[in-house]
Design a protein around this motif. Structure first.
Motif, PDB file in Angstrom:
ATOM      1  N   LYS A 125      19.444  33.553  -9.194  1.00 48.03           N
ATOM      2  CA  LYS A 125      20.735  34.184  -9.470  1.00 48.03           C
ATOM      3  C   LYS A 125      20.579  35.616  -9.980  1.00 48.03           C
ATOM      4  CE  LYS A 125      23.608  30.756  -8.593  1.00 48.03           C
ATOM      5  NZ  LYS A 125      24.713  30.874  -7.621  1.00 48.03           N
ATOM      6  N   TRP A 126      19.357  36.132  -9.986  1.00 47.41           N
ATOM      7  CA  TRP A 126      19.082  37.399 -10.646  1.00 47.41           C
ATOM      8  C   TRP A 126      19.907  38.557 -10.080  1.00 47.41           C
ATOM      9  CZ3 TRP A 126      17.318  38.719 -15.106  1.00 47.41           C
ATOM     10  CH2 TRP A 126      16.892  40.035 -15.344  1.00 47.41           C
ATOM     11  N   GLU A 127      19.928  38.709  -8.764  1.00 46.40           N
ATOM     12  CA  GLU A 127      20.645  39.828  -8.159  1.00 46.40           C
ATOM     13  C   GLU A 127      22.149  39.732  -8.420  1.00 46.40           C
ATOM     14  OE1 GLU A 127      19.354  42.522  -6.886  1.00 46.40           O
ATOM     15  OE2 GLU A 127      17.353  41.703  -7.312  1.00 46.40           O
ATOM     16  N   MET A 128      22.686  38.529  -8.301  1.00 44.23           N
ATOM     17  CA  MET A 128      24.114  38.343  -8.575  1.00 44.23           C
ATOM     18  C   MET A 128      24.423  38.588 -10.044  1.00 44.23           C
ATOM     19  SD  MET A 128      26.600  35.057  -7.859  1.00 44.23           S
ATOM     20  CE  MET A 128      26.518  35.278  -6.083  1.00 44.23           C
ATOM     21  N   LEU A 129      23.514  38.164 -10.929  1.00 41.73           N
ATOM     22  CA  LEU A 129      23.704  38.394 -12.356  1.00 41.73           C
ATOM     23  C   LEU A 129      23.765  39.880 -12.657  1.00 41.73           C
ATOM     24  CD1 LEU A 129      23.853  37.471 -15.306  1.00 41.73           C
ATOM     25  CD2 LEU A 129      21.349  37.303 -15.305  1.00 41.73           C
ATOM     26  N   LEU A 130      22.853  40.648 -12.070  1.00 38.13           N
ATOM     27  CA  LEU A 130      22.842  42.101 -12.291  1.00 38.13           C
ATOM     28  C   LEU A 130      24.118  42.747 -11.751  1.00 38.13           C
ATOM     29  CD1 LEU A 130      19.149  43.122 -11.503  1.00 38.13           C
ATOM     30  CD2 LEU A 130      20.196  42.619 -13.719  1.00 38.13           C
ATOM     31  N   GLU A 131      24.606  42.242 -10.618  1.00 43.86           N
ATOM     32  CA  GLU A 131      25.842  42.777 -10.044  1.00 43.86           C
ATOM     33  C   GLU A 131      27.023  42.521 -10.978  1.00 43.86           C
ATOM     34  OE1 GLU A 131      28.726  42.289  -6.092  1.00 43.86           O
ATOM     35  OE2 GLU A 131      26.890  41.096  -6.285  1.00 43.86           O
ATOM     36  N   LYS A 132      27.076  41.333 -11.555  1.00 41.22           N
ATOM     37  CA  LYS A 132      28.181  41.002 -12.451  1.00 41.22           C
ATOM     38  C   LYS A 132      28.082  41.769 -13.769  1.00 41.22           C
ATOM     39  CE  LYS A 132      29.074  36.476 -10.436  1.00 41.22           C
ATOM     40  NZ  LYS A 132      29.134  35.026 -10.584  1.00 41.22           N
ATOM     41  N   LEU A 133      26.870  41.964 -14.265  1.00 42.30           N
ATOM     42  CA  LEU A 133      26.698  42.770 -15.476  1.00 42.30           C
ATOM     43  C   LEU A 133      27.160  44.203 -15.226  1.00 42.30           C
ATOM     44  CD1 LEU A 133      23.211  41.580 -16.791  1.00 42.30           C
ATOM     45  CD2 LEU A 133      25.424  41.190 -17.872  1.00 42.30           C
ATOM     46  N   SER A 134      26.829  44.735 -14.066  1.00 38.74           N
ATOM     47  CA  SER A 134      27.249  46.094 -13.716  1.00 38.74           C
ATOM     48  C   SER A 134      28.767  46.183 -13.621  1.00 38.74           C
ATOM     49  CB  SER A 134      26.607  46.508 -12.388  1.00 38.74           C
ATOM     50  OG  SER A 134      27.069  47.772 -11.971  1.00 38.74           O
ATOM     51  N   LEU A 135      29.377  45.136 -13.081  1.00 37.16           N
ATOM     52  CA  LEU A 135      30.834  45.119 -12.920  1.00 37.16           C
ATOM     53  C   LEU A 135      31.543  45.199 -14.264  1.00 37.16           C
ATOM     54  CD1 LEU A 135      33.077  44.860 -10.770  1.00 37.16           C
ATOM     55  CD2 LEU A 135      32.986  42.388 -11.124  1.00 37.16           C
ATOM     56  N   LEU A 192      38.668  41.277 -14.069  1.00 34.86           N
ATOM     57  CA  LEU A 192      38.924  39.931 -13.562  1.00 34.86           C
ATOM     58  C   LEU A 192      39.451  39.978 -12.124  1.00 34.86           C
ATOM     59  CD1 LEU A 192      40.554  37.846 -16.451  1.00 34.86           C
ATOM     60  CD2 LEU A 192      38.397  37.398 -15.280  1.00 34.86           C
ATOM     61  N   TYR A 193      40.332  40.936 -11.872  1.00 32.63           N
ATOM     62  CA  TYR A 193      40.887  41.069 -10.532  1.00 32.63           C
ATOM     63  C   TYR A 193      39.791  41.409  -9.521  1.00 32.63           C
ATOM     64  CZ  TYR A 193      44.231  42.214  -6.878  1.00 32.63           C
ATOM     65  OH  TYR A 193      44.948  42.226  -5.706  1.00 32.63           O
ATOM     66  N   GLU A 194      38.887  42.298  -9.909  1.00 31.96           N
ATOM     67  CA  GLU A 194      37.778  42.664  -9.024  1.00 31.96           C
ATOM     68  C   GLU A 194      36.854  41.475  -8.782  1.00 31.96           C
ATOM     69  OE1 GLU A 194      35.688  46.189 -10.179  1.00 31.96           O
ATOM     70  OE2 GLU A 194      37.526  47.258 -10.669  1.00 31.96           O
ATOM     71  N   MET A 195      36.631  40.673  -9.834  1.00 33.74           N
ATOM     72  CA  MET A 195      35.807  39.476  -9.675  1.00 33.74           C
ATOM     73  C   MET A 195      36.420  38.515  -8.663  1.00 33.74           C
ATOM     74  SD  MET A 195      34.476  38.510 -13.510  1.00 33.74           S
ATOM     75  CE  MET A 195      32.928  39.185 -14.133  1.00 33.74           C
ATOM     76  N   LYS A 196      37.737  38.367  -8.722  1.00 32.17           N
ATOM     77  CA  LYS A 196      38.392  37.486  -7.758  1.00 32.17           C
ATOM     78  C   LYS A 196      38.296  38.050  -6.347  1.00 32.17           C
ATOM     79  CE  LYS A 196      42.838  37.083  -7.030  1.00 32.17           C
ATOM     80  NZ  LYS A 196      42.912  37.002  -5.546  1.00 32.17           N
ATOM     81  N   GLU A 197      38.466  39.361  -6.219  1.00 35.88           N
ATOM     82  CA  GLU A 197      38.369  39.990  -4.906  1.00 35.88           C
ATOM     83  C   GLU A 197      36.973  39.823  -4.310  1.00 35.88           C
ATOM     84  OE1 GLU A 197      41.016  41.729  -3.076  1.00 35.88           O
ATOM     85  OE2 GLU A 197      41.882  40.290  -4.469  1.00 35.88           O
ATOM     86  N   LYS A 198      35.954  39.796  -5.157  1.00 38.20           N
ATOM     87  CA  LYS A 198      34.572  39.581  -4.711  1.00 38.20           C
ATOM     88  C   LYS A 198      34.246  38.105  -4.555  1.00 38.20           C
ATOM     89  CE  LYS A 198      32.620  43.831  -6.689  1.00 38.20           C
ATOM     90  NZ  LYS A 198      31.873  44.318  -5.503  1.00 38.20           N
ATOM     91  N   ARG A 199      35.245  37.233  -4.806  1.00 40.18           N
ATOM     92  CA  ARG A 199      35.125  35.777  -4.686  1.00 40.18           C
ATOM     93  C   ARG A 199      34.115  35.211  -5.679  1.00 40.18           C
ATOM     94  NH1 ARG A 199      39.250  33.266  -2.450  1.00 40.18           N
ATOM     95  NH2 ARG A 199      37.978  31.614  -1.513  1.00 40.18           N
TER      96      ARG A 199
END
Length: 321
Positions: A125-135, A192-199
């Motif tokens: 999950k490392w790459e996704m984790l970094l993407e979410k931290l950046s978000l 939160l809205y961006e997170m939903k848009e990114k599914r």
């Protein structure tokens, strides 16, 4: 398509004086890729509803009804089974998110423990984790830190990341903006809205007392009063054409843009909600309702009017004659 289907759900608090009917015979659905807003006064049951779907702990008890995700009834799962679904099927950002992290573990260990519980590893999950931290504007350096080393805002954003780590079907955000200033509220809601848009979640339940906030982000709004549903409709209809007297009173209590002080007075709702230990058999809004009539001595069912749902005898066939 409905992702979550709740039918006749009853969630009560066991007290020394009896059962407090915090969520009483509530039914609704959450559709795929939808933001459902839930609003109402303090004590209306909205937070209990959110918690009851994810984290039922005494004195909160399930007393009836069902909540289905992919034909799995969340209400009938024991704690061990629920732990396997939590974060994956349904997840929550709790009301006091900044205090939700284990203070004795580094953030990385908290995340590793969660992934291990679901049969996954951090490197997966490392790459996704970094993407979410950046978000959420956090550096990966926070992973080596303890919660106490982070500000309240940083901890809240981390909980947003952790709650969506396994891309849940439904994410519940419970009053997460209530202690924030307006500019920070905007940033959190936008994230939160961006997170939903990114599914990062399929659908979002956003619980708040702030109808003006829901007007900006929600597809539909569900109004609760004293443990019951008052009205459900799309956002535009709730705000601009409310049906239930309680919804109308809530809308009337909001300040209007462009109206100066002295030009109009905000209208409050007189009286208080009923004691949930002794709600009786009448409409729970009856004592505060300016439209109450004899039929209101009975608790109204939910009437469907086109795409709207409203629990008020005024909308029984012929009820407005």
């Amino acid at each position: 398509m409905d992702i979550l289907s709740v039918k006749n759900l009853k969630l009560y608090y066991r007290t020394l004086y009896g059962l407090a009917k915090a969520v009483d015979d509530v039914s609704f659905t959450v559709k795929d890729n939808e933001i459902l807003g839930i609003a109402g006064e303090s004590g209306c049951g909205k937070t209990t509803l959110g918690l009851g779907l994810v984290l039922r702990k005494p004195p909160l008890i399930w007393s009836g009804g069902e909540a289905l995700i992919e034909n799995i009834n969340l209400m009938r799962l024991d704690e061990k089974s629920m732990r396997k679904l939590r974060y994956e099927k349904i997840s929550i950002i709790p009301q006091y998110a900044m205090d939700a992290l284990n203070p004795t573990k580094r953030i990385e260990q908290i995340i590793e423990d969660l992934l291990k519980e679901h049969g996954q590893r951090l490197d997966q999950k490392w790459e996704m984790l970094l993407e979410k931290l950046s978000l959420v504007n956090l550096s990966k350096k926070v992973l080596k830190m303890y919660p106490i080393e982070l500000s309240g805002g940083m901890r809240q954003r981390l909980v947003m990341v952790i709650s969506t780590l396994l891309n849940p079907k439904v994410l519940i955000a419970d009053e997460i903006t209530s202690a924030l200033d307006v500019s920070t509220q905007k940033a959190v809601v936008q994230t939160l809205y961006e997170m939903k848009e990114k599914r990062f979640m399929a659908s979002l339940i956003f619980i708040t007392h702030d109808l003006s906030l829901l007007y900006q982000i929600a597809d539909r709004i569900m109004i609760m009063y004293a443990g019951k549903i008052a009205e459900i409709s799309n956002t535009e209809e709730i705000i601009n054409n409310p049906l239930h007297p309680y919804t109308k009173a809530l809308i009337a209590s909001l300040p209007k843009i462009g109206i100066r002080y002295g030009e109009a007075k905000l209208k409050g709702i007189h009286g208080y909600p009923p004691n949930l230990l002794n709600v009786g058999n009448a409409c729970r809004f009856k004592e505060r309702c300016p439209m109450a009539f004899s039929k209101c001595e009975e608790d109204p069912p939910v009437f469907k009017i086109d795409e709207k749902e409203v629990a008020c005898w005024l909308y029984e066939e012929g009820g407005m004659d």
